[in-house]
Design a protein around this motif. Sequence first.
Motif, PDB file in Angstrom:
ATOM      1  N   HIS A 125       0.835  -1.204   0.000  1.00  5.84           N
ATOM      2  CA  HIS A 125       0.000   0.000   0.000  1.00  5.84           C
ATOM      3  C   HIS A 125       0.870   1.255   0.000  1.00  5.84           C
ATOM      4  CE1 HIS A 125      -3.298   2.741   1.060  1.00  5.84           C
ATOM      5  NE2 HIS A 125      -2.463   3.263   1.937  1.00  5.84           N
ATOM      6  N   ASP A 150      -2.725  -0.341 -12.290  1.00  2.00           N
ATOM      7  CA  ASP A 150      -2.284  -1.702 -11.976  1.00  2.00           C
ATOM      8  C   ASP A 150      -0.760  -1.710 -11.997  1.00  2.00           C
ATOM      9  OD1 ASP A 150      -4.973  -2.481 -12.030  1.00  2.00           O
ATOM     10  OD2 ASP A 150      -4.873  -3.020 -14.158  1.00  2.00           O
ATOM     11  N   ALA A 177      -6.361   3.107  -6.715  1.00  2.00           N
ATOM     12  CA  ALA A 177      -7.383   3.970  -7.307  1.00  2.00           C
ATOM     13  C   ALA A 177      -7.460   5.230  -6.467  1.00  2.00           C
ATOM     14  CB  ALA A 177      -8.736   3.259  -7.344  1.00  2.00           C
ATOM     15  N   PHE A 178      -7.577   6.373  -7.141  1.00  2.00           N
ATOM     16  CA  PHE A 178      -7.627   7.629  -6.382  1.00  2.00           C
ATOM     17  C   PHE A 178      -8.385   8.687  -7.163  1.00  2.00           C
ATOM     18  CE2 PHE A 178      -4.269   9.774  -8.852  1.00  2.00           C
ATOM     19  CZ  PHE A 178      -3.615   8.681  -9.428  1.00  2.00           C
ATOM     20  N   SER A 208      -3.228  -2.982  -7.192  1.00  2.00           N
ATOM     21  CA  SER A 208      -3.819  -1.840  -7.883  1.00  2.00           C
ATOM     22  C   SER A 208      -4.098  -0.706  -6.908  1.00  2.00           C
ATOM     23  CB  SER A 208      -5.142  -2.248  -8.557  1.00  2.00           C
ATOM     24  OG  SER A 208      -4.927  -3.231  -9.549  1.00  2.00           O
ATOM     25  N   PRO A 220      -8.253   9.764   0.028  1.00  2.00           N
ATOM     26  CA  PRO A 220      -7.165   8.810   0.200  1.00  2.00           C
ATOM     27  C   PRO A 220      -6.983   7.907  -1.019  1.00  2.00           C
ATOM     28  CG  PRO A 220      -9.067   8.155   1.500  1.00  2.00           C
ATOM     29  CD  PRO A 220      -9.380   9.505   0.947  1.00  2.00           C
ATOM     30  N   VAL A 221      -5.771   7.413  -1.180  1.00  3.14           N
ATOM     31  CA  VAL A 221      -5.474   6.417  -2.208  1.00  3.14           C
ATOM     32  C   VAL A 221      -6.008   5.075  -1.722  1.00  3.14           C
ATOM     33  CG1 VAL A 221      -3.651   5.265  -3.499  1.00  3.14           C
ATOM     34  CG2 VAL A 221      -3.414   7.698  -2.903  1.00  3.14           C
ATOM     35  N   ARG A 222      -6.881   4.482  -2.519  1.00  2.00           N
ATOM     36  CA  ARG A 222      -7.389   3.158  -2.180  1.00  2.00           C
ATOM     37  C   ARG A 222      -6.522   2.122  -2.893  1.00  2.00           C
ATOM     38  NH1 ARG A 222     -10.698   7.898  -1.913  1.00  2.00           N
ATOM     39  NH2 ARG A 222     -12.846   7.323  -1.370  1.00  2.00           N
ATOM     40  N   THR A 223      -6.175   1.044  -2.190  1.00  2.54           N
ATOM     41  CA  THR A 223      -5.407  -0.015  -2.833  1.00  2.54           C
ATOM     42  C   THR A 223      -6.039  -1.367  -2.551  1.00  2.54           C
ATOM     43  OG1 THR A 223      -3.903  -0.232  -0.941  1.00  2.54           O
ATOM     44  CG2 THR A 223      -3.228   1.266  -2.707  1.00  2.54           C
ATOM     45  N   ALA A 224      -5.946  -2.238  -3.544  1.00  2.25           N
ATOM     46  CA  ALA A 224      -6.450  -3.602  -3.447  1.00  2.25           C
ATOM     47  C   ALA A 224      -5.572  -4.451  -4.349  1.00  2.25           C
ATOM     48  CB  ALA A 224      -7.901  -3.682  -3.895  1.00  2.25           C
ATOM     49  N   ALA A 225      -5.131  -5.599  -3.833  1.00  2.60           N
ATOM     50  CA  ALA A 225      -4.203  -6.454  -4.587  1.00  2.60           C
ATOM     51  C   ALA A 225      -3.032  -5.577  -5.033  1.00  2.60           C
ATOM     52  CB  ALA A 225      -4.911  -7.139  -5.742  1.00  2.60           C
ATOM     53  N   VAL A 254      -7.088   4.594 -12.111  1.00  6.74           N
ATOM     54  CA  VAL A 254      -6.834   3.251 -11.595  1.00  6.74           C
ATOM     55  C   VAL A 254      -5.532   2.760 -12.204  1.00  6.74           C
ATOM     56  CG1 VAL A 254      -7.644   0.865 -11.458  1.00  6.74           C
ATOM     57  CG2 VAL A 254      -9.289   2.746 -11.302  1.00  6.74           C
TER      58      VAL A 254
END
Lengths: 125, 125
Positions: B4, B103, B80-81, B78, B71-76, B101
């Motif tokens: 993250h 990757d 997104a902001f 990737s 905030p910067v969102r993160t998943a795996a 977004v």
Amino acid sequence: MPSHSEMEAAVHAYVRGFATGDAELIIGLFADDAVIEDPLGTPPMVGGQAVRAFYTRIMADGGARLELLGPVRTAASSAAFPFASFLTRDGVETRIDVIDVWDFDEAGKIAHMRAYWGPENVTDL
Amino acid sequence: MPSHSEMEAAVHAYVRGFATGDAELIIGLFADDAVIEDPLGTPPMVGGQAVRAFYTRIMADGGARLELLGPVRTAASSAAFPFASFLTRDGVETRIDVIDVWDFDEAGKIAHMRAYWGPENVTDL
């Protein structure tokens, strides 16, 4: 291809569905063969039965309140929007900052939802 | 897989690169085989040369000021902001509300960027 207004209306309906606890309103936004990744990186939920099970479970758990945190952005047949989800987890009021990306099909239904959030986006209130 | 913090740092470097007009800082965030779709639905820009041409052109046009809107969102792997881009188009100061977004690849470089925005997200100031 759905218009900006149609995609924006779907997002607003989704938020309203959470506000009123109306799982059917939410489920009706999805295509029969929809795929949900929430959050991205977890096993995809595929198809109408999985969509129904997902939202029925959320509502049974007490639901959540969604607060849109900016305009709905749309490009081609996709929408992206930032929001915070307020819910109770293990008795603790929690805020999760999320960005959802929805790809729509020709009929204007959500074909693919990807939710972007991770542990660092979760705040106990 | 980038953490993250690493993905968030890349986003902050990107914003800083625009603030300081540092195209090299921005270009260095991308993988050699990166793909940029900005906005999604337009022909993808593929590879380092295309990435360099894209940001060099933006900077030559006077650049833009990016303001993070959450905030910067993160998943795996990737991120997104949400942000607003302030720039001058045909002499008019303009705001564009965007969600990016990204990757990331194993090396922590941006492998694929999708920018979500359309005409309805553009405001003349």
